[in-house]
Motif scaffolding. Structure first.
Motif, PDB file in Angstrom:
ATOM      1  N   SER A 376       1.526 -66.560 -29.560  1.00  0.00           N
ATOM      2  CA  SER A 376       0.851 -67.777 -29.989  1.00  0.00           C
ATOM      3  C   SER A 376       1.785 -68.960 -29.791  1.00  0.00           C
ATOM      4  CB  SER A 376       0.448 -67.671 -31.459  1.00  0.00           C
ATOM      5  OG  SER A 376       1.611 -67.684 -32.270  1.00  0.00           O
ATOM      6  N   LYS A 377       1.264 -70.149 -29.982  1.00  0.00           N
ATOM      7  CA  LYS A 377       2.099 -71.337 -29.799  1.00  0.00           C
ATOM      8  C   LYS A 377       3.261 -71.353 -30.780  1.00  0.00           C
ATOM      9  CE  LYS A 377       1.708 -76.304 -29.064  1.00  0.00           C
ATOM     10  NZ  LYS A 377       2.189 -76.203 -27.673  1.00  0.00           N
ATOM     11  N   ASN A 378       3.081 -70.746 -31.952  1.00  0.00           N
ATOM     12  CA  ASN A 378       4.163 -70.676 -32.938  1.00  0.00           C
ATOM     13  C   ASN A 378       5.223 -69.651 -32.583  1.00  0.00           C
ATOM     14  OD1 ASN A 378       2.775 -72.545 -34.392  1.00  0.00           O
ATOM     15  ND2 ASN A 378       2.862 -71.439 -36.321  1.00  0.00           N
ATOM     16  N   GLY A 379       4.949 -68.833 -31.558  1.00  0.00           N
ATOM     17  CA  GLY A 379       5.910 -67.808 -31.183  1.00  0.00           C
ATOM     18  C   GLY A 379       5.631 -66.460 -31.799  1.00  0.00           C
ATOM     19  N   ASN A 380       4.533 -66.304 -32.521  1.00  0.00           N
ATOM     20  CA  ASN A 380       4.201 -65.009 -33.104  1.00  0.00           C
ATOM     21  C   ASN A 380       3.649 -64.092 -32.028  1.00  0.00           C
ATOM     22  OD1 ASN A 380       4.892 -66.028 -35.655  1.00  0.00           O
ATOM     23  ND2 ASN A 380       2.863 -66.944 -35.858  1.00  0.00           N
ATOM     24  N   LEU A 381       4.060 -62.831 -32.060  1.00  0.00           N
ATOM     25  CA  LEU A 381       3.796 -61.899 -30.970  1.00  0.00           C
ATOM     26  C   LEU A 381       2.629 -60.978 -31.266  1.00  0.00           C
ATOM     27  CD1 LEU A 381       7.471 -60.880 -30.189  1.00  0.00           C
ATOM     28  CD2 LEU A 381       6.037 -62.393 -28.844  1.00  0.00           C
ATOM     29  N   CYS A 382       1.973 -60.549 -30.188  1.00  0.00           N
ATOM     30  CA  CYS A 382       0.937 -59.532 -30.304  1.00  0.00           C
ATOM     31  C   CYS A 382       0.829 -58.812 -28.970  1.00  0.00           C
ATOM     32  CB  CYS A 382      -0.408 -60.147 -30.690  1.00  0.00           C
ATOM     33  SG  CYS A 382      -1.104 -61.221 -29.422  1.00  0.00           S
ATOM     34  N   VAL A 383       0.095 -57.719 -28.973  1.00  0.00           N
ATOM     35  CA  VAL A 383      -0.254 -57.018 -27.745  1.00  0.00           C
ATOM     36  C   VAL A 383      -1.682 -57.400 -27.394  1.00  0.00           C
ATOM     37  CG1 VAL A 383      -0.729 -54.763 -26.740  1.00  0.00           C
ATOM     38  CG2 VAL A 383       1.341 -55.105 -28.088  1.00  0.00           C
ATOM     39  N   LEU A 384      -1.887 -57.824 -26.167  1.00  0.00           N
ATOM     40  CA  LEU A 384      -3.204 -58.225 -25.674  1.00  0.00           C
ATOM     41  C   LEU A 384      -3.663 -57.186 -24.656  1.00  0.00           C
ATOM     42  CD1 LEU A 384      -5.442 -60.450 -25.445  1.00  0.00           C
ATOM     43  CD2 LEU A 384      -4.044 -61.458 -23.624  1.00  0.00           C
ATOM     44  N   LYS A 385      -4.733 -56.489 -24.982  1.00  0.00           N
ATOM     45  CA  LYS A 385      -5.223 -55.422 -24.105  1.00  0.00           C
ATOM     46  C   LYS A 385      -6.601 -55.775 -23.581  1.00  0.00           C
ATOM     47  CE  LYS A 385      -6.244 -50.491 -23.765  1.00  0.00           C
ATOM     48  NZ  LYS A 385      -6.120 -49.163 -24.383  1.00  0.00           N
ATOM     49  N   ALA A 427      -8.204 -57.418 -33.537  1.00  0.00           N
ATOM     50  CA  ALA A 427      -9.349 -58.314 -33.429  1.00  0.00           C
ATOM     51  C   ALA A 427      -9.825 -58.343 -31.989  1.00  0.00           C
ATOM     52  CB  ALA A 427      -8.994 -59.722 -33.901  1.00  0.00           C
ATOM     53  N   PHE A 428     -11.120 -58.575 -31.812  1.00  0.00           N
ATOM     54  CA  PHE A 428     -11.740 -58.662 -30.491  1.00  0.00           C
ATOM     55  C   PHE A 428     -11.872 -60.117 -30.075  1.00  0.00           C
ATOM     56  CE2 PHE A 428     -15.760 -59.602 -28.287  1.00  0.00           C
ATOM     57  CZ  PHE A 428     -15.538 -58.939 -27.090  1.00  0.00           C
ATOM     58  N   GLY A 429     -11.761 -60.376 -28.786  1.00  0.00           N
ATOM     59  CA  GLY A 429     -11.977 -61.721 -28.272  1.00  0.00           C
ATOM     60  C   GLY A 429     -12.172 -61.700 -26.773  1.00  0.00           C
ATOM     61  N   LYS A 430     -12.503 -62.862 -26.219  1.00  0.00           N
ATOM     62  CA  LYS A 430     -12.684 -63.003 -24.769  1.00  0.00           C
ATOM     63  C   LYS A 430     -11.661 -64.001 -24.242  1.00  0.00           C
ATOM     64  CE  LYS A 430     -17.550 -61.734 -24.284  1.00  0.00           C
ATOM     65  NZ  LYS A 430     -17.353 -60.737 -23.217  1.00  0.00           N
ATOM     66  N   TRP A 431     -10.402 -63.707 -24.423  1.00  0.00           N
ATOM     67  CA  TRP A 431      -9.352 -64.590 -23.934  1.00  0.00           C
ATOM     68  C   TRP A 431      -9.373 -64.599 -22.408  1.00  0.00           C
ATOM     69  CZ3 TRP A 431      -8.661 -61.557 -28.265  1.00  0.00           C
ATOM     70  CH2 TRP A 431      -8.337 -62.254 -29.453  1.00  0.00           C
ATOM     71  N   GLY A 432      -9.476 -65.795 -21.845  1.00  0.00           N
ATOM     72  CA  GLY A 432      -9.520 -65.904 -20.395  1.00  0.00           C
ATOM     73  C   GLY A 432     -10.785 -65.333 -19.788  1.00  0.00           C
ATOM     74  N   GLY A 433     -11.803 -65.071 -20.593  1.00  0.00           N
ATOM     75  CA  GLY A 433     -13.061 -64.566 -20.068  1.00  0.00           C
ATOM     76  C   GLY A 433     -13.178 -63.066 -20.042  1.00  0.00           C
ATOM     77  N   GLY A 434     -12.076 -62.331 -20.279  1.00  0.00           N
ATOM     78  CA  GLY A 434     -12.126 -60.873 -20.264  1.00  0.00           C
ATOM     79  C   GLY A 434     -12.334 -60.309 -21.650  1.00  0.00           C
ATOM     80  N   ASP A 435     -12.896 -59.098 -21.725  1.00  0.00           N
ATOM     81  CA  ASP A 435     -13.081 -58.418 -23.009  1.00  0.00           C
ATOM     82  C   ASP A 435     -11.750 -57.813 -23.435  1.00  0.00           C
ATOM     83  OD1 ASP A 435     -15.910 -58.828 -23.311  1.00  0.00           O
ATOM     84  OD2 ASP A 435     -16.193 -57.433 -21.657  1.00  0.00           O
ATOM     85  N   ALA A 436     -11.207 -58.315 -24.543  1.00  0.00           N
ATOM     86  CA  ALA A 436      -9.849 -57.939 -24.922  1.00  0.00           C
ATOM     87  C   ALA A 436      -9.730 -57.783 -26.426  1.00  0.00           C
ATOM     88  CB  ALA A 436      -8.850 -58.993 -24.429  1.00  0.00           C
ATOM     89  N   ILE A 437      -8.660 -57.138 -26.844  1.00  0.00           N
ATOM     90  CA  ILE A 437      -8.324 -57.044 -28.259  1.00  0.00           C
ATOM     91  C   ILE A 437      -6.855 -57.413 -28.426  1.00  0.00           C
ATOM     92  CG2 ILE A 437     -10.025 -55.224 -28.649  1.00  0.00           C
ATOM     93  CD1 ILE A 437      -7.755 -53.199 -28.767  1.00  0.00           C
ATOM     94  N   ILE A 438      -6.512 -57.915 -29.619  1.00  0.00           N
ATOM     95  CA  ILE A 438      -5.108 -58.145 -29.947  1.00  0.00           C
ATOM     96  C   ILE A 438      -4.714 -57.207 -31.067  1.00  0.00           C
ATOM     97  CG2 ILE A 438      -5.051 -60.531 -29.162  1.00  0.00           C
ATOM     98  CD1 ILE A 438      -5.237 -61.396 -32.090  1.00  0.00           C
ATOM     99  N   MET A 439      -3.488 -56.710 -30.977  1.00  0.00           N
ATOM    100  CA  MET A 439      -2.929 -55.761 -31.941  1.00  0.00           C
ATOM    101  C   MET A 439      -1.484 -56.166 -32.207  1.00  0.00           C
ATOM    102  SD  MET A 439      -4.234 -52.349 -29.939  1.00  0.00           S
ATOM    103  CE  MET A 439      -3.609 -53.028 -28.390  1.00  0.00           C
ATOM    104  N   PRO A 440      -0.877 -55.654 -33.272  1.00  0.00           N
ATOM    105  CA  PRO A 440       0.539 -55.961 -33.503  1.00  0.00           C
ATOM    106  C   PRO A 440       1.419 -55.372 -32.420  1.00  0.00           C
ATOM    107  CG  PRO A 440      -0.238 -54.291 -35.044  1.00  0.00           C
ATOM    108  CD  PRO A 440      -1.446 -54.820 -34.348  1.00  0.00           C
ATOM    109  N   ASP A 441       2.500 -56.049 -32.122  1.00  0.00           N
ATOM    110  CA  ASP A 441       3.459 -55.598 -31.113  1.00  0.00           C
ATOM    111  C   ASP A 441       4.451 -54.655 -31.790  1.00  0.00           C
ATOM    112  OD1 ASP A 441       4.957 -55.344 -28.829  1.00  0.00           O
ATOM    113  OD2 ASP A 441       6.052 -57.220 -29.122  1.00  0.00           O
ATOM    114  N   LEU A 442       4.231 -53.359 -31.640  1.00  0.00           N
ATOM    115  CA  LEU A 442       5.056 -52.357 -32.316  1.00  0.00           C
ATOM    116  C   LEU A 442       6.138 -51.827 -31.391  1.00  0.00           C
ATOM    117  CD1 LEU A 442       2.252 -50.295 -34.126  1.00  0.00           C
ATOM    118  CD2 LEU A 442       3.496 -52.290 -34.958  1.00  0.00           C
ATOM    119  N   GLU A 443       7.201 -51.330 -31.994  1.00  0.00           N
ATOM    120  CA  GLU A 443       8.286 -50.713 -31.232  1.00  0.00           C
ATOM    121  C   GLU A 443       7.829 -49.356 -30.698  1.00  0.00           C
ATOM    122  OE1 GLU A 443      12.675 -48.690 -32.065  1.00  0.00           O
ATOM    123  OE2 GLU A 443      11.805 -50.081 -33.526  1.00  0.00           O
ATOM    124  N   LYS A 444       8.014 -49.139 -29.405  1.00  0.00           N
ATOM    125  CA  LYS A 444       7.616 -47.867 -28.802  1.00  0.00           C
ATOM    126  C   LYS A 444       8.669 -46.794 -29.086  1.00  0.00           C
ATOM    127  CE  LYS A 444       4.565 -47.394 -26.228  1.00  0.00           C
ATOM    128  NZ  LYS A 444       4.333 -47.842 -24.841  1.00  0.00           N
TER     129      LYS A 444
END
Length: 545
Positions: A376-385, A427-444
């Motif tokens: 995000s603009k604040n620098g908070n991270l997520c995974v965008l799938k 959460a679900f959204g259409k970022w950039g027009g694609g069907d996507a979800i955002i999730m927390p960015d976890l350590e693999k």
């Protein structure tokens, strides 16, 4: 031994005859729609969720021609001299051989790479790479408009949404991959259109245009540090007077930190300001639609030559203009310079209602979708799938094929059921027009972490977070294991990620559901078998693993 010698002789004779035969000139054939029951309607595919590009803002890209003779080797017609298609993938294959013949005729060091686009939309041929494996161009394929059809098909090469799709694939070539001269190709085989994108503040007449006489592609060196200035890593847009008491950074920014649990911190996304910001764009130049075969091939050869020879400057993360993917109307292909500071990497999720995200890097892709780390603009991270293909998911107790939007919503449901009040929600959204979800960015999970420490915690997760809630993860692999640590670095939770709806199991599927002990034993056994491949892939980068 005799058989092998005969085969070698046959190969030698064939190769020798190929070299001595006169080379045929490359040309395009008549493309004919074959109406047969393939499941394809023949209608050119238009992404309806995309914004319309303001066509009156297109500037004219002059038609040019490469003087190198183009020879036909891979591109062949049917016996009657025509080419046939019934699906878009067949148009793609025809174009692939055309591009391959042009590349070989001009001795370009290029290859095509099947990829999904950076905005999550499926791209039909994909990125074009040079001999250094660097992305240097993009190509989009559409089925042509059929003749004498009522109602008439849309004309893809003049469609505002298709132009938006091409533009959204071109911008990251500069902002993320450092391509100096950004070109894009759009073709139906029968018709061609070529694009050039120039970022805001640059002039196409003054920008570097390579000559077609260079023998080798030019790849520029990585930017050198200014050793005379102690603030060598300071973001150019942030001058010292604007920084106030904060000191300019004199070392590279730290890597983004995954989600962690801090003392007294709620497992919720951080509230942030998602106010509109000034997002830069640029100027898009487009050729006219070219239907004349020789003229189209000449322009294709010239554009591929520009891609082949365009300088590519490595863009450090702290100097990168990031592609902005949004959920609101009115923004076509935006990008923005983000100011990176250490305090931005807080390991928290953007709020779920955030409409603007910035692509940082690709985390992986499979045939069902593509995954990015976003911010995000604040620098908070997520995974965008992004989900780019339909899947068979459980609906009303039965498996049925579902579109990408339904699949994404189902994936969100699985995540939020399993990790309710335990991990930040999806959460679900259409970022950039694609069907996507955002999730927390976890350590693999990593081979540096002992399995003996992780497995008991994972067993507890699978029982309490999955089995007891009537769902089960159907893809037991170490690449899907994630860790949540405390700020001190201790492992606090172990989770399963990649809750792909097609592979998830529900209690409603009676034949698949058993006692927990039985299901966990099979799950753990699969993990045990997977460890060798996981270890090999992480330590050697083996693709076969």
């Amino acid at each position: 031994s005799l058989t092998r010698n005969i085969e070698r002789l046959q190969t030698f004779v064939q190769n020798d005859s190929d070299d001595t035969q006169p080379k045929r000139q490359l040309h395009l054939f008549k493309l004919v729609f074959l109406s047969c029951p393939t499941g394809s309607s023949g209608v050119p595919h238009i992404h309806r969720d995309l914004d319309d590009f303001p066509m009156d803002q297109l500037e004219i890209l002059p038609t040019k021609k490469c003087s190198t003779p183009l020879c036909q080797r891979h591109h062949q017609s049917e016996r009657d001299g025509n080419l046939y298609y019934s699906r878009e993938i067949q148009v793609q294959r025809h174009l692939e051989t055309v591009v391959k013949d042009v590349i070989e005729s001009c001795n370009y060091s290029l290859r095509m790479d099947l990829e999904a686009a950076l905005n999550g939309l499926k791209i039909d041929i994909g990125m074009i790479r040079n001999n250094n494996d660097s992305i240097c161009g993009t190509m989009e394929v559409k089925q042509p408009k059929r003749k004498n059809i009522i109602p008439s098909d849309p004309e893809p090469l003049n469609h505002p949404k298709v132009v938006t799709q091409v533009l959204s694939q071109m911008i990251p070539l500069r902002t993320m991959y450092g391509v100096t001269n950004v070109y894009g190709i759009l073709s139906t085989y029968s018709s061609w259109r070529f694009f050039r994108w120039v970022p805001e503040g640059e002039d196409i007449d003054k920008s570097l245009e390579t000559t077609q006489t260079l023998e080798n592609p030019y790849v520029s060196e990585s930017p050198k540090k200014n050793t005379m200035d102690e603030n060598i890593y300071q973001t150019p847009q942030k001058v010292q007077s604007e920084l106030g008491e904060k000191k300019a950074r004199n070392s590279p920014p730290t890597s983004p930190q995954p989600f962690r649990v801090s003392p007294g911190m709620e497992d919720d996304e951080e509230q942030e300001n998602d106010s509109p910001s000034e997002i830069k764009t640029g100027t898009l130049y487009a050729s006219e639609v070219i239907t004349d075969g020789p003229r189209a091939l000449g322009m294709l050869a010239w554009v591929l030559g520009e891609m082949n020879r365009s300088p590519i400057n490595y863009v450090p993360a702290h100097q990168r203009d990031f592609l902005c993917v949004v959920q609101k109307d009115g923004l076509v292909g935006g990008y923005e310079k983000l100011i990176h500071t250490r305090e931005h990497y807080k390991g928290r999720m953007p709020r779920l209602t955030n409409t603007s995200l910035y692509i940082l890097e690709e985390l992986g892709h499979r045939h069902q979708g593509r995954v990015y780390r976003a911010m995000s603009k604040n620098g908070n991270l997520c995974v965008l799938k992004y989900f780019v293909k339909s899947q068979y998911v459980l609906q009303d107790g039965k498996r049925a094929e579902a579109d990408t939007g339904t699949v994404a919503l189902k994936a969100v449901d699985y995540w939020n059921i399993a990790y309710e009040r335990w991990l930040p929600p999806a959460a679900f959204g259409k970022w950039g027009g694609g069907d996507a979800i955002i999730m927390p960015d976890l350590e693999k999970m990593s081979v540096s972490v002992t399995r003996e420490q992780v497995l008991p915690m994972l067993e507890e997760t699978m029982r309490g977070r999955f089995f007891d809630k009537g769902i089960w993860h159907g893809d037991p692999a170490w690449r899907n294991v994630a860790l949540v640590r405390t700020e001190a670095g201790d492992i606090l939770k172990v989770a399963m990620i990649d809750l792909e709806p097609q592979r998830m199991i529900e209690k409603a599927e009676v034949s698949e559901w058993k006692e927990f002990v039985t299901m966990w034993a099979a799950f753990k056994g699969a993990l045990d078998c997977d460890w060798t491949n996981f270890e090999m892939a992480e330590t050697t980068g083996s693709l076969s693993a």
